[in-house]
Design a protein around this motif. Structure first.
Motif, short mmCIF file in Angstrom:
data_model
loop_
_atom_site.label_atom_id
_atom_site.label_comp_id
_atom_site.label_asym_id
_atom_site.label_seq_id
_atom_site.Cartn_x
_atom_site.Cartn_y
_atom_site.Cartn_z
N UNK A 157 10.53 12.66 -6.10
CA UNK A 157 9.82 13.05 -4.88
C UNK A 157 8.40 12.48 -4.87
N UNK A 158 7.76 12.39 -6.06
CA UNK A 158 6.43 11.79 -6.13
C UNK A 158 6.51 10.30 -5.83
N UNK A 159 7.55 9.65 -6.37
CA UNK A 159 7.73 8.23 -6.10
C UNK A 159 8.02 8.00 -4.63
N UNK A 160 8.75 8.94 -4.00
CA UNK A 160 9.04 8.84 -2.57
C UNK A 160 7.75 8.90 -1.75
N UNK A 161 6.88 9.84 -2.10
CA UNK A 161 5.59 9.95 -1.40
C UNK A 161 4.76 8.69 -1.59
N UNK A 162 4.79 8.13 -2.82
CA UNK A 162 4.05 6.90 -3.10
C UNK A 162 4.57 5.74 -2.25
N UNK A 163 5.89 5.64 -2.13
CA UNK A 163 6.48 4.58 -1.31
C UNK A 163 6.08 4.72 0.15
N UNK A 164 6.03 5.95 0.65
CA UNK A 164 5.61 6.18 2.03
C UNK A 164 4.16 5.74 2.22
N UNK A 165 3.30 6.11 1.27
CA UNK A 165 1.89 5.76 1.39
C UNK A 165 1.67 4.26 1.37
N UNK A 166 2.42 3.54 0.52
CA UNK A 166 2.21 2.09 0.37
C UNK A 166 2.88 1.31 1.49
N UNK A 167 4.19 1.54 1.67
CA UNK A 167 4.96 0.68 2.57
C UNK A 167 4.99 1.17 4.02
N UNK A 168 4.67 2.44 4.24
CA UNK A 168 4.67 2.95 5.61
C UNK A 168 3.26 3.10 6.16
N UNK A 169 2.38 3.74 5.38
CA UNK A 169 1.03 4.01 5.87
C UNK A 169 0.15 2.78 5.77
N UNK A 170 0.15 2.12 4.59
CA UNK A 170 -0.74 0.98 4.38
C UNK A 170 -0.18 -0.32 4.96
N UNK A 171 1.00 -0.73 4.52
CA UNK A 171 1.56 -2.01 4.94
C UNK A 171 2.29 -1.94 6.28
N UNK A 172 2.76 -0.74 6.63
CA UNK A 172 3.47 -0.52 7.90
C UNK A 172 4.73 -1.38 8.01
N UNK A 173 5.41 -1.58 6.90
CA UNK A 173 6.66 -2.34 6.89
C UNK A 173 7.86 -1.46 7.25
N UNK A 174 7.77 -0.18 6.92
CA UNK A 174 8.88 0.75 7.13
C UNK A 174 8.38 1.98 7.86
N UNK A 175 9.30 2.67 8.52
CA UNK A 175 8.98 3.95 9.14
C UNK A 175 8.77 4.99 8.05
N UNK A 176 7.90 5.95 8.30
CA UNK A 176 7.61 6.98 7.31
C UNK A 176 8.67 8.07 7.26
#
Length: 327
Positions: A145-164
């Motif tokens: 779950x921590x890794x999931x939150x990290x992925x959201x922060x990097x790829x969704x919030x910062x890079x905006x490559x994926x939906x959150x």
């Protein structure tokens, strides 16, 4: 192989029956009453009793179990208390997300683990081996779950490559499509896979190193076979049995682990359905969902056993000898 297959099918059916008994009796001891939850805390005892009677909650446990099993064999999972729709429709809708998510996660797990494990074994006691094992140690220590939150922060919030979060559906009519749906599942699958891949990579490395010490591997090297041929043609197949064992068990963990990851990514899968059903004391849905998860685990283990027999025919002979001795 036919006799071995019949033996495994009998074991499969007995395991499914045992799982149904355990599920029924385990859920029976849970506190709370579905009728009370549906009517609210201010409902009178007479109203609660009447609704309980209507739902069949006052029938003896053995009778409710028999009715549940009888209807299951006919493909009827009953009616959801909370949603007043067939439980099968709720479960099927959730499975369209959870099963692809788990399959994608186990596929990523196996690919990552095999690459890392084989590489570490090939670079035994070298920098590549130490680096790979260090990364797997970190992967095992990080909750998914921590890794999931990290992925959201990097790829969704910062890079905006994926939906959150959210799931568009598998069809264009539902507002999505195959590729948008697969893209929505990629980050959750990766979050589920990383911890499992770290474990499986270590198992793969250990199995490969054990096989590489065998005499026939030294013979293959003495015949002039290349390192790649020794690793992939001779060592890998014989090292796969413990890897397959762990991978089969990990698939069960992935199915159970979806409940947390689905919450992080707001995915309407089986995990969230079970959570909501428990919250509403909707035991019809809970009972069928839990049995379905148990059945999936049992069926996966069944196919793992068959795969064992295909990889190593000695397992068939050993199982048949044990069966004859027991008889």
């Amino acid at each position: 192989m036919q006799a071995y297959l019949i033996q495994r099918i009998v074991t499969l059916l007995l395991s499914l029956l045992g799982a149904s008994v355990l599920v029924m009796f385990a859920l029976e001891v849970l506190p709370g009453n579905a009728a009370q939850v549906m009517l609210g805390p201010d409902a009178s005892a007479e109203t609660v009793a009447a609704l309980s009677e209507q739902l069949g909650l006052h029938a003896p446990l053995w009778q409710r179990y028999g009715q549940w099993l009888y209807h299951l064999l006919q493909g009827d999972m009953g009616q959801s208390y909370a949603y007043d729709v067939p439980a099968s429709s709720l479960i099927w809708e959730s499975l369209q997300l959870t099963i692809p998510l788990a399959v994608l996660a186990i596929a990523l797990t196996i690919v990552i683990a095999l690459i890392a494990g084989i590489y570490a074994a090939a670079k035994h006691n070298k920098a590549g081996d130490f680096l790979t094992m260090g990364l797997t140690q970190i992967g095992m220590a990080v909750p998914n779950f921590w890794f999931a939150i990290l992925l959201v922060m990097v790829f969704s919030v910062q890079l905006k490559w994926f939906s959150s979060g959210g799931f568009p559906g598998w069809t264009a009519a539902a507002g999505g499509g195959f590729w948008p749906a697969l893209k929505a599942l990629l980050l959750p699958a990766l979050a589920l896979a990383m911890v499992q891949a770290a474990v499986l990579a270590r198992i793969t490395r250990s199995a490969m190193l054990e096989v590489l010490r065998e005499d026939y591997i030294r013979t293959a090297r003495a015949k002039g076979l290349s390192r790649r041929q020794v690793l992939f043609r001779h060592a890998l197949r014989n090292a796969l049995i413990p890897v397959i064992t762990i991978a089969g068990l990990q698939f069960a963990n992935l199915l159970a682990g979806t409940i947390v990851v689905e919450s992080v990514f707001q995915l309407p899968g089986l995990g969230r359905l079970i959570f909501k059903a428990i919250e509403n004391r909707d035991m019809v849905v809970v009972r069928n969902c839990v049995l379905l998860l148990a059945a999936l685990v049992i069926v996966v283990n069944f196919f793992v056993d068959l795969l064992y027999a295909w990889i190593d025919p000695r397992i068939q002979a050993s199982a048949m000898r044990q069966g004859k001795v027991a008889a």
